[in-house]
Design a protein around this motif. Structure first.
Motif, PDB file in Angstrom:
ATOM      1  N   LYS A  29      44.817  80.586  49.969  1.00  0.00           N
ATOM      2  CA  LYS A  29      45.498  79.458  50.594  1.00  0.00           C
ATOM      3  C   LYS A  29      46.497  80.029  51.590  1.00  0.00           C
ATOM      4  N   PRO A  30      46.821  79.287  52.632  1.00  0.00           N
ATOM      5  CA  PRO A  30      47.839  79.772  53.573  1.00  0.00           C
ATOM      6  C   PRO A  30      49.173  79.950  52.856  1.00  0.00           C
ATOM      7  N   TYR A  31      49.865  81.021  53.175  1.00  0.00           N
ATOM      8  CA  TYR A  31      51.173  81.291  52.573  1.00  0.00           C
ATOM      9  C   TYR A  31      52.246  80.612  53.396  1.00  0.00           C
ATOM     10  N   VAL A  32      53.057  79.836  52.741  1.00  0.00           N
ATOM     11  CA  VAL A  32      54.190  79.199  53.387  1.00  0.00           C
ATOM     12  C   VAL A  32      55.446  79.814  52.766  1.00  0.00           C
TER      13      VAL A  32
END
Length: 187
Positions: A29-32
Motif C-alpha cells: 500500500k502507499p506509505y503516508v
C-alpha cells in the motif's frame, strides 16, 4: 454425522473468509508518513578506555604491527562501548543514558574511527527511546559530523546528524569526553 456436518461448515466458512495466502507478505500500500518533527539534543559522552572501570574495552586487536601501534587504539582495533551520556562534561552532571555499541580504528594515515552506537536515553521526555549513529568519526578533527541512521521509541524512523566536538582527550590513555549536538528528524 451431525458433528461432521458442523465441522465441514465451520471449515468451509473459515476458508472462504480468510484472505488468500500470498506467502510471507501482504499487498503493498502507499506509505503516508506522519508529520515530521525536528528535535535538537545536547549532551556529553564519556569514553573511558583506561582505569578500573573502562566504558570501552577491546574485543579485537591486530596481532602484528599496524598504524598507530603506539596508541591505545591501533589500526584494526575494535572496541565495545557502554559510555555514559551526561548533561554536562562532568560525570556528576547527571547521567541521561548511554552510548552502547562498537567503534573500530579504521585510519592508516590519520587516527579515525567508524562508530556504531545506539544512544539510549533513560531520563526525561525521551526515556526508553534511542537514536542510532553509524558513521566515520575522524577524532583528530576539532568538529566532526556523524550520521543518525535510525531510532526507536519516540525517535522511530529517525534520520539526521550529530556534531561531535572533543571536550577533552588524553591520547596516551585513549580516554575522551565528547560534546554532542544532535539534530534528529523523526515522526
Amino acid at each position: 454425522m451431525e458433528r461432521r456436518l458442523i465441522l465441514t461448515w465451520v471449515l468451509l466458512l473459515t476458508c472462504t473468509t480468510m484472505a488468500p495466502c500470498q506467502g510471507y507478505y501482504s499487498n503493498s500500500k502507499p506509505y503516508v508518513p506522519p508529520r515530521q518533527k525536528v528535535t535538537k539534543l545536547h549532551f556529553y559522552f564519556h569514553d573511558t578506555v583506561s582505569g578500573k572501570n573502562p566504558t570501552a574495552i577491546p574485543v579485537a586487536r591486530p596481532n602484528f604491527i599496524t598504524a598507530f601501534n603506539d596508541t591505545p587504539v591501533p589500526f584494526g582495533s575494535i572496541y565495545a562501548t557502554d559510555d555514559p551520556l551526561t548533561l554536562g562534561p562532568n560525570l556528576t552532571s547527571g547521567v541521561i543514558g548511554s552510548a552502547r555499541g562498537l567503534w573500530a580504528s579504521t585510519g592508516q594515515d590519520v587516527l579515525c574511527l567508524v562508530v556504531y552506537w545506539d544512544l539510549g536515553f533513560t531520563q526525561g521526555k525521551f526515556n526508553g527511546s534511542s537514536i542510532s549513529l553509524f558513521s566515520k568519526n575522524p577524532v583528530t578533527e576539532k568538529e566532526r559530523e556523524v550520521a543518525v541512521v535510525g531510532g526507536r521509541g519516540k525517535f522511530r524512523m529517525a534520520k539526521g546528524f550529530a556534531l561531535l566536538k572533543t571536550h577533552s582527550a588524553d591520547f596516551s590513555t585513549g580516554d575522551a569526553i565528547v560534546e554532542c549536538d544532535v539534530t534528529v528528524i523523526h515522526h
